[in-house]
Design a protein around this motif. Structure first.
Motif, PDB file in Angstrom:
ATOM      1  N   UNK A 251      17.807  -8.094   3.713  1.00  6.90           N
ATOM      2  CA  UNK A 251      17.261  -7.494   2.607  1.00  6.90           C
ATOM      3  C   UNK A 251      16.196  -6.320   2.797  1.00  6.90           C
ATOM      4  N   UNK A 252      15.442  -6.649   3.781  1.00  8.38           N
ATOM      5  CA  UNK A 252      14.413  -5.738   4.077  1.00  8.38           C
ATOM      6  C   UNK A 252      14.931  -4.461   4.539  1.00  8.38           C
ATOM      7  N   UNK A 253      16.010  -4.429   5.731  1.00 12.42           N
ATOM      8  CA  UNK A 253      16.523  -3.192   6.150  1.00 12.42           C
ATOM      9  C   UNK A 253      17.042  -2.449   4.821  1.00 12.42           C
ATOM     10  N   UNK A 254      17.872  -3.254   4.060  1.00 19.02           N
ATOM     11  CA  UNK A 254      18.504  -2.493   2.903  1.00 19.02           C
ATOM     12  C   UNK A 254      17.462  -1.710   1.938  1.00 19.02           C
ATOM     13  N   UNK A 255      16.425  -2.360   1.839  1.00 19.82           N
ATOM     14  CA  UNK A 255      15.397  -1.983   0.882  1.00 19.82           C
ATOM     15  C   UNK A 255      14.744  -0.734   1.564  1.00 19.82           C
ATOM     16  N   UNK A 256      14.511  -0.884   3.016  1.00 22.06           N
ATOM     17  CA  UNK A 256      14.092   0.395   3.748  1.00 22.06           C
ATOM     18  C   UNK A 256      14.781   1.674   3.631  1.00 22.06           C
ATOM     19  N   UNK A 257      16.381   1.437   3.805  1.00 27.54           N
ATOM     20  CA  UNK A 257      17.261   2.286   3.830  1.00 27.54           C
ATOM     21  C   UNK A 257      17.308   3.251   2.339  1.00 27.54           C
ATOM     22  N   UNK A 258      16.975   2.221   1.413  1.00 29.97           N
ATOM     23  CA  UNK A 258      17.138   2.775  -0.185  1.00 29.97           C
ATOM     24  C   UNK A 258      15.904   3.851  -0.486  1.00 29.97           C
ATOM     25  N   UNK A 259      14.729   3.577   0.412  1.00 34.88           N
ATOM     26  CA  UNK A 259      13.461   4.445   0.216  1.00 34.88           C
ATOM     27  C   UNK A 259      13.718   5.392   1.026  1.00 34.88           C
ATOM     28  N   UNK A 260      14.242   5.601   2.247  1.00 32.50           N
ATOM     29  CA  UNK A 260      14.349   6.658   3.178  1.00 32.50           C
ATOM     30  C   UNK A 260      15.579   6.291   4.146  1.00 32.50           C
ATOM     31  N   UNK A 261      16.581   6.964   4.622  1.00 35.83           N
ATOM     32  CA  UNK A 261      17.625   6.665   5.437  1.00 35.83           C
ATOM     33  C   UNK A 261      17.281   6.980   6.775  1.00 35.83           C
TER      34      UNK A 261
ATOM     35  N   UNK B 222       0.905  -1.198   0.029  1.00 37.52           N
ATOM     36  CA  UNK B 222      -0.215  -0.046  -0.069  1.00 37.52           C
ATOM     37  C   UNK B 222       0.816   1.207   0.218  1.00 37.52           C
ATOM     38  N   UNK B 223       1.908   1.315   0.722  1.00 36.34           N
ATOM     39  CA  UNK B 223       2.725   2.652   1.087  1.00 36.34           C
ATOM     40  C   UNK B 223       4.071   1.964   1.630  1.00 36.34           C
ATOM     41  N   UNK B 224       5.200   2.312   0.861  1.00 36.12           N
ATOM     42  CA  UNK B 224       6.304   1.937   1.063  1.00 36.12           C
ATOM     43  C   UNK B 224       7.030   3.004   2.285  1.00 36.12           C
ATOM     44  N   UNK B 225       6.608   2.922   3.551  1.00 37.91           N
ATOM     45  CA  UNK B 225       7.102   3.683   4.848  1.00 37.91           C
ATOM     46  C   UNK B 225       8.244   3.002   5.245  1.00 37.91           C
ATOM     47  N   UNK B 226       9.115   4.068   5.745  1.00 35.61           N
ATOM     48  CA  UNK B 226      10.159   3.427   6.552  1.00 35.61           C
ATOM     49  C   UNK B 226      10.019   2.582   7.764  1.00 35.61           C
ATOM     50  N   UNK B 227       9.005   3.094   8.505  1.00 34.54           N
ATOM     51  CA  UNK B 227       8.582   2.427   9.688  1.00 34.54           C
ATOM     52  C   UNK B 227       8.157   0.853   9.429  1.00 34.54           C
ATOM     53  N   UNK B 228       7.604   0.684   8.407  1.00 36.31           N
ATOM     54  CA  UNK B 228       6.968  -0.579   8.036  1.00 36.31           C
ATOM     55  C   UNK B 228       8.507  -1.576   7.856  1.00 36.31           C
ATOM     56  N   UNK B 229       9.224  -0.964   6.961  1.00 40.39           N
ATOM     57  CA  UNK B 229      10.534  -1.787   6.770  1.00 40.39           C
ATOM     58  C   UNK B 229      11.092  -2.011   7.991  1.00 40.39           C
ATOM     59  N   UNK B 230      11.078  -1.119   8.895  1.00 36.90           N
ATOM     60  CA  UNK B 230      11.911  -1.372  10.227  1.00 36.90           C
ATOM     61  C   UNK B 230      11.228  -2.298  10.967  1.00 36.90           C
ATOM     62  N   UNK B 231       9.943  -2.585  11.128  1.00 33.70           N
ATOM     63  CA  UNK B 231       9.119  -3.451  11.926  1.00 33.70           C
ATOM     64  C   UNK B 231       9.250  -4.800  11.155  1.00 33.70           C
ATOM     65  N   UNK B 232       9.236  -4.924   9.999  1.00 32.65           N
ATOM     66  CA  UNK B 232       9.420  -6.155   9.318  1.00 32.65           C
ATOM     67  C   UNK B 232      10.724  -6.680   9.498  1.00 32.65           C
ATOM     68  N   UNK B 233      11.787  -5.770   9.446  1.00 32.68           N
ATOM     69  CA  UNK B 233      13.062  -6.488   9.674  1.00 32.68           C
ATOM     70  C   UNK B 233      13.378  -6.835  10.940  1.00 32.68           C
TER      71      UNK B 233
END
Length: 513
Positions: free
Chosen positions: A214-224, A189-200
């Protein structure tokens, strides 16, 4: 005051905003319109023209002011604003915001009543269901919270936060697969940094470190985000990717310093044998991590009774271990002197260590040309020459291994050998006890190697003769580490090892201790 249509639309302002004359300088000086200026203008306008048009704008900005007070914890001011809004235009929002106020005050019962009143007045208010879900989550009523989050998402399929919070609720409830599905759906739905953080973090907690990376690196590529980078460093460390973890932590300490970052960086540097650098960062970590600071200080200052007394407050068992060894030093060194040491590289050790047996790094650099077997021999020799000093043994192992091999596997190898060496030399442990400790340490410094070792030990046992028949000399540190663990699992005697092999020579040292 006329407002540009696009600005009016973005800030929910009327295209002709009433502003008090005395407030005009505030607008021109700041080049924006403060909330209090907007409110004073709208209140004045509504006092002379009580229309729905002006009432809707005034109430909207009352609630904006309410949120400002709520975030600043000005709860009484927030309550007064709610009453002002109600007197102008009473609708479902009044109960919704009262629910948020009660929730902030910790009055969950009244908060729930108010949020339910709001939803009774507007059953399609998705934010109401979302906040009710948050309230139930705070009350640890996770199943009911999930139902509210579902309703919020069903009404607004572009709102990702209910899915994020559903994942949190499932996670707290121990429903990890459901949490994973919720988080992954939220990302669609939305590529939010906090979602990447929680999933990681979820993947870390269930030991799926490859997925976490993999998830953390994807999250950092969206927003550090420093929180993501911090958790990535932990993941990399568990995967045995210590060089990468060290780099991430260095960048964090430079750009987003915190006591937690300094502590983790210091502990990672200790693994690398970078004791002076580790000490600097652990000092910055402060009192909360004083124990780690004192333990690294031992590697820099050496044994010191005042230091041991201070450390004893945090880890009396460790201090007692060091003091006991000090009393047994002569007996341990006699054992070392009387053993038959099989590595000829011991001659190099005499050339590259000082009078107390500590490796001189500048001298050690001259031996990076050695073959794989010779490097291993030098690592073992530098542990041996440190005598009965456990701090110096670890110091020599760490620095020799990292300088000669300069890779992540060096950390896993020296930590495993250190545990085996200490267990035999200082504690006279059985091999089965030592292997349990080795597995525990590997699970911290290299979970991939831990899994291989665990699988190897779980396989149906062959005979020791079969082990030697199938044996081939390892060419990498990871292979050697696994061979050594496997050999020790047979609990061999001196007569059952092949001293012509590298792992056999290491086993001879261990058995002779």
């Amino acid at each position: 005051m006329p407002i540009k249509p696009e600005m009016a639309k973005s800030q929910n302002l009327p295209v002709k905003l009433p502003i008090l004359v005395e407030d005009m300088p505030l607008v021109t000086e700041i080049n924006k319109i403060p909330l209090d200026v907007i409110l004073r203008g709208l209140e004045a306008q509504y006092s002379v023209e009580k229309s729905e048009y002006w009432a809707s704008y005034l109430v909207y900005f009352y609630y904006e002011k309410f949120k400002e007070h709520l975030n600043a914890q000005n709860y009484e001011d927030a309550r007064e604003i709610l009453e002002k809004a109600k007197n102008v235009l009473y609708d479902y929002r009044y109960h919704f915001y009262y629910g948020l106020l009660f929730s902030k005050l910790g009055d969950y019962e009244n908060a729930e009543v108010e949020l339910k009143r709001s939803l009774a007045m507007n059953p399609n208010f998705y934010l109401g269901y979302y906040e009710l879900g948050n309230l139930l989550y705070l009350k640890k009523e996770y199943d009911d919270a999930i139902q509210m989050y579902l309703k919020a998402f069903e009404i607004n399929k572009e709102f990702s936060l209910p899915l994020l919070k559903m994942g949190d609720a499932y996670f707290e409830n121990g429903q990890f697969k459901d949490a994973e599905i919720a988080y992954k759906t939220a990302l669609k739905v939305e590529k939010l940094s906090q979602i990447y953080l929680r999933l990681g973090v979820l993947y870390n907690s269930i030991q799926k470190f490859e997925k976490a990376e993999k998830i953390f690196r994807e999250g950092l590529s969206v927003e550090y985000k420093p929180e993501i980078a911090y958790n990535l460093a932990y993941t990399l460390s568990r995967l045995g990717k210590h060089f990468q973890a060290l780099q991430v932590l260095k960048e964090l300490s430079k750009n987003f310093p915190s006591t937690e970052v300094y502590n983790e960086l210091g502990l990672e540097q200790k693994l690398f044998g970078m004791y002076e650098e580790a000490l600097e960062n652990l000092e910055l970590a402060g009192e909360e991590y004083k124990e780690n600071y004192l333990k690294v200080l031992l590697f820099v200052k050496g044994y010191d009774e005042s230091l041991l007394r201070e450390l004893e407050k945090f880890d009396p068992e460790y201090v007692n271990f060091l003091r006991t060894l000090s009393g047994e030093k002569e007996e341990i060194e006699n054992r070392l002197e009387n053993m038959s040491f099989p590595f000829g590289e011991l001659n190099y050790s005499f050339e590259i260590t000082d009078e107390i047996g500590e490796v001189i790094l500048e001298e050690l650099e001259n031996y990076i040309y050695l073959t794989f077997k010779e490097k291993i021999g030098l690592i073992i020799s530098n542990a041996y020459i440190a005598g009965a000093n456990p701090i110096l043994i670890e110091k020599n192992l760490a620095r020799t291994s990292l300088l000669l091999f300069n890779n992540d596997e060096a950390i896993s190898f020296y930590k495993v050998f250190q545990i085996i060496y200490f267990g035999r030399l200082f504690e006279k442990m059985l091999f089965q006890e030592i292997i349990e400790r080795v597995l525990q340490e590997l699970s911290k410094v290299n979970v991939m190697l831990f899994r291989k070792a665990f699988k190897l030990l779980e396989e149906e046992k062959k005979s020791l003769d079969d082990f030697w028949e199938e044996y081939s000399e390892p060419k990498k540190l990871a292979e050697l580490t696994l061979k050594l663990i496997e050999l020790l699992s047979y609990e061999p005697t001196k007569h059952e090892i092949n001293e012509e092999t590298l792992v056999g020579k290491i086993a001879k040292v261990i058995l002779s201790l």
